[in-house]
Enzyme design. Structure first.
Site, short mmCIF file in Angstrom:
data_model
loop_
_atom_site.label_atom_id
_atom_site.label_comp_id
_atom_site.label_asym_id
_atom_site.label_seq_id
_atom_site.Cartn_x
_atom_site.Cartn_y
_atom_site.Cartn_z
N ARG A 100 0.85 -1.18 0.00
CA ARG A 100 0.00 0.00 0.00
C ARG A 100 0.89 1.24 0.00
NH1 ARG A 100 -2.26 0.01 6.29
NH2 ARG A 100 -0.32 0.76 7.20
N ASN A 121 -4.78 7.89 4.18
CA ASN A 121 -4.51 7.20 5.44
C ASN A 121 -3.03 7.31 5.76
OD1 ASN A 121 -5.66 5.27 7.54
ND2 ASN A 121 -3.88 4.13 6.85
N GLU A 122 -2.72 7.89 6.90
CA GLU A 122 -1.33 7.96 7.36
C GLU A 122 -0.37 8.37 6.23
OE1 GLU A 122 -0.35 4.27 9.33
OE2 GLU A 122 -1.25 4.96 11.19
N GLU A 149 -7.27 5.24 15.54
CA GLU A 149 -6.95 3.82 15.53
C GLU A 149 -6.20 3.46 16.80
OE1 GLU A 149 -4.50 2.51 12.32
OE2 GLU A 149 -5.69 3.55 10.81
N TRP A 209 3.14 -5.92 13.73
CA TRP A 209 4.32 -5.33 13.08
C TRP A 209 5.50 -5.13 14.02
CZ3 TRP A 209 4.29 -1.00 15.96
CH2 TRP A 209 3.07 -0.41 16.31
N GLU A 218 -2.41 -8.22 7.24
CA GLU A 218 -2.66 -7.88 8.65
C GLU A 218 -3.61 -8.87 9.32
OE1 GLU A 218 -1.52 -3.23 8.88
OE2 GLU A 218 -3.58 -3.63 8.26
N LYS A 219 -3.59 -10.12 8.84
CA LYS A 219 -4.53 -11.09 9.42
C LYS A 219 -4.16 -11.47 10.85
CE LYS A 219 -2.37 -14.98 6.95
NZ LYS A 219 -1.42 -14.15 6.15
N PHE A 220 -2.93 -11.20 11.25
CA PHE A 220 -2.56 -11.47 12.65
C PHE A 220 -2.61 -10.21 13.51
CE2 PHE A 220 -0.47 -15.03 10.35
CZ PHE A 220 -1.35 -16.01 10.80
N HIS A 221 -3.17 -9.15 12.96
CA HIS A 221 -3.41 -7.93 13.74
C HIS A 221 -4.81 -8.04 14.31
CE1 HIS A 221 -4.10 -3.71 14.68
NE2 HIS A 221 -2.85 -3.42 14.37
C1 GAL Z 1 -2.08 1.83 10.88
C2 GAL Z 1 -2.87 1.85 9.58
C3 GAL Z 1 -3.90 0.76 9.55
C4 GAL Z 1 -3.30 -0.54 9.99
C5 GAL Z 1 -2.73 -0.36 11.37
C6 GAL Z 1 -2.10 -1.61 11.93
O1 GAL Z 1 -0.84 2.34 10.69
O2 GAL Z 1 -3.48 3.09 9.38
O3 GAL Z 1 -4.41 0.63 8.25
O4 GAL Z 1 -2.28 -0.90 9.10
O5 GAL Z 1 -1.74 0.59 11.34
O6 GAL Z 1 -1.56 -1.36 13.20
#
Ligand code: GAL
Length: 659
Positions: A117, A155-156, A308, A316, A356-359
């Site tokens: 992304r 986003n960010e 968020e 991560w 991000e399936k493990f988030h």
């Molecule tokens: C943020 C982002 C989200 C997601 C999240 C995971 O930086 O805006 O889309 O990736 O982190 O922690």
């Protein structure tokens, strides 16, 4: 100029609760289950469409809004407001394939490809054209939709680009700034290493050279990058506000993110929002949270949005720890205590596919029976209970901590006295001292009006403009108390070292006659001072004995007897980083002398107290139950119980006391 709507236009007096909702990853049956669970948890806001570009525009110019129409309606029918995102942070693969000029390049000139992304060049005219077109159509389509409460742009924002189109844009930016090449050569000090430019075309973005870069070129490149990303933001913002002037607009910051001058950005937002992910294992996680919350509130100059956070682990870090029972609720209440009117997550339902399936999500892989969702439900009920009371209450502080991205950028160059001096870490250390002393803090920019504060603290501002220096002096002359850490006032706005190694007006202010040498310390090394140990840095300073009113000397070693701390009246200079207890003790003393009071005295260790208006938030950041003295009678808004003189907090427990 439009009358700017505020966060209140979206909250309507409630605390927003919800998160990023990515239903395009799920079959439509799941959407109905989502709605059921959202109602169950008291979710009243979702952010839709953040990464939906390829769904909305599967082929160039095509539009596929049907699924989003159904979702907007579904949310509205169920009383959930929508923060609608422009999808421009994740361009579809066709954009890069058909228009390679939209892809950014790193400092080595390598392309950053699609497949992840944020693979867009802020300077690409093609990217901007496609981004504007999808934004235009999205805004036109949903302008009148009753579910729409806020716009979330991109986003960010964070991409850096060293490609050719960015190079051309950088040259335009520099021309506008300097006017002539002579002025640029002068500002960049290009006489050093034969770098004089005879043509604008010779100037490059900060691509990787053989050896150290020109630091002013790098500083300007960082300024340029922040400005270009801001242009991308304002272009989309202007489109959506043309359609819906009454709907507030935000874009989410990363916490203390290096690449964006967030002071400048916040001025362009109706709502300031931030993403916050403290490490659940970090004992200083809540202090990091408090710092980001204080900074965001200060940028917002009022209520702000926690866009968020994670209900459980992120994915991560090297090792990704879940949140122990109670911690999600506690950290969410901490954000409300420090002024948030929205508590949101990435993301609603944990993904089963993708990077991000493990988030974690608010609904984790364990589903509605899982502890994560059960705790989310509890939090939803808690927020509903305190919502009517917090909306009009503000956090106030007598102390301002100064922070400036330009100082951070300039101070982070290569070829400096110590690469171990990390601006963000120093900022955290100073904020920690005040946080542990329960002294409420705002943040401010060094050129802001500081007169409302009793105490101004400068952890480190390597670069200070003349305006900022004049402000600091006027602040002290006007009766304010100032404490400054080392490596402050060293450089001017072009990163030119000021005569004497530190600005003469500041040296006079602090009573420094000569700053002979800096003596940076190795990691783990410390230097003895009278009553404490200093770390990271020390200085060989000759004080002005005529004007200095107090000193705390170094003891032993090369600097024996020279001042580690010196004070001239209400201006203090700290030439090392005192160990945490010592810095806390020093700042507590200075704050008391300046008339800044802690929220409460005698709090148990790891209990945080924050006032939002007349509400007192008590937060127990430990697993041990504690009892807190709170003289008088109060009502705990979380339990409805009356509390007299003491309140008991369980593990990670909280109370919100109304007098
Ligand atoms: C943020 C982002 C989200 C997601 C999240 C995971 O930086 O805006 O889309 O990736 O982190 O922690």
């Amino acid at each position: 100029m439009r009358d700017r709507p505020t966060l209140r236009a979206a909250t309507r007096g409630r605390v927003l609760f919800g998160g990023d909702y990515n239903p395009e990853q799920w079959p439509e049956e799941t959407w109905h289950d989502d709605v059921r669970l959202m109602k169950d948890a008291g979710v009243n806001s979702v952010t839709l469409g953040v990464f939906s570009w390829s769904m909305l525009e599967p082929e160039p110019g095509e539009r596929n809004f049907g699924w989003l129409d159904r979702l907007m309606d579904l949310m509205h029918t169920n009383g959930v407001g929508v923060v609608l995102a422009t999808p421009t942070s994740a361009p579809p693969p066709w954009l890069g394939r058909l228009h390679p000029d939209t892809l950014p390049r790193d400092e080595n000139g390598n392309v950053e490809w699609w497949g992840g992304r944020q693979h867009f060049s802020h300077s690409s005219a093609t990217y901007r054209r496609y981004a504007a077109a999808i934004t235009e159509d999205l805004a036109a389509r949903y302008a009148g939709h009753p579910a729409l409460t806020m716009w979330h742009i991109n986003n960010e924002y964070c991409t850096v680009d060293h490609g050719d189109e960015a190079a051309a844009a950088f040259r335009r930016w520099l021309r506008a700034k300097y006017g002539t090449l002579d002025a640029l050569n002068e500002a960049w000090g290009t006489a050093f290493w034969s770098q004089g430019y005879d043509s604008w075309d010779g100037i490059l973005p900060a691509r990787r050279p053989h050896y150290l870069r020109n630091p002013t070129q790098l500083l300007d490149f960082r300024r340029f990058t922040s400005d270009m990303l801001l242009e991308c933001y304002t272009a989309e913002r202007d489109i959506v506000t043309r359609h819906t002037p009454h709907i507030p607009v935000t874009t989410n910051f990363m916490p203390l993110f290096f690449g964006q001058d967030a002071w400048r950005w916040a001025e362009e937002e109706d709502v300031v929002s931030v993403d916050l992910y403290p490490d659940p294992r970090d004992p200083l996680g809540p202090q990091h949270g408090a710092l980001i919350q204080d900074l965001t509130r200060s940028q917002a100059r009022g209520p702000w949005m926690l866009m968020e956070q994670a209900a459980g682990p992120v994915n991560w870090r090297g090792v990704n720890h879940p949140k122990p029972r109670g911690l999600n609720r506690l950290w969410s209440l901490q954000a409300v205590a420090r002024g948030a009117d929205a508590v949101c997550y990435f993301q609603w339902r944990q993904s089963r596919q993708g990077a991000e399936k493990f988030h974690s999500g608010m609904v984790s892989h364990a589903g509605e029976e899982g502890r994560t969702f059960q705790e989310v439900k509890q939090l939803g009920a808690d927020l509903a209970a305190i919502s009517p009371k917090v909306a009009d209450r503000r956090v106030t502080a007598d102390i301002a901590i100064l922070h400036d991205w330009h100082a951070w950028w300039a101070g982070s160059q290569d070829g400096r006295p110590s690469t171990h001096v990390d601006h963000a870490a120093v900022l955290h250390a100073w904020h920690r001292a005040l946080w542990e002393a329960h002294l409420p803090t705002d943040f401010a920019h060094p050129e802001h009006d500081l007169t409302a504060y009793r105490l101004v603290v400068v952890p480190q501002l390597y670069l200070l403009t003349d305006t900022a220096i004049d402000r600091l002096r006027a602040y002290v002359d006007g009766g304010g108390t100032l404490v400054s850490g080392f490596l402050t006032g060293v450089a001017d706005e072009h990163d030119r070292v000021r005569a004497g190694g530190m600005d003469a007006r500041l040296r006079e202010l602090f009573g420094i006659r000569v700053l002979h040498e800096w003596w940076p310390l190795e990691p783990g090394e410390s230097v003895d001072c009278d009553g404490f140990r200093g770390t990271l840095w020390s200085e060989e300073i000759e004080p002005d004995r005529e004007t200095v009113t107090e000193t705390i000397p170094y003891r032993g070693g090369e600097l024996d007897g020279l001042p580690a701390v010196l004070r001239r009246g209400r201006a203090w200079y700290v030439s090392t980083l005192p160990e945490p207890d010592a810095l806390r003790a020093l700042l507590t003393r200075v704050a008391a002398e300046a008339g800044a009071r802690p929220v409460l005295d005698g709090l148990p260790a790891r209990v945080e107290a924050v006032r939002r208006g007349d509400l007192l938030f008590l937060l127990n950041h430990s697993r041990e139950p504690v009892t807190v003295d709170v003289p008088g009678t109060h009502r705990d808004l979380l339990t409805g119980a009356t509390v007299t003189d003491t309140v008991a907090l369980g593990r990670y427990g909280a109370a919100v006391l109304e007098p």
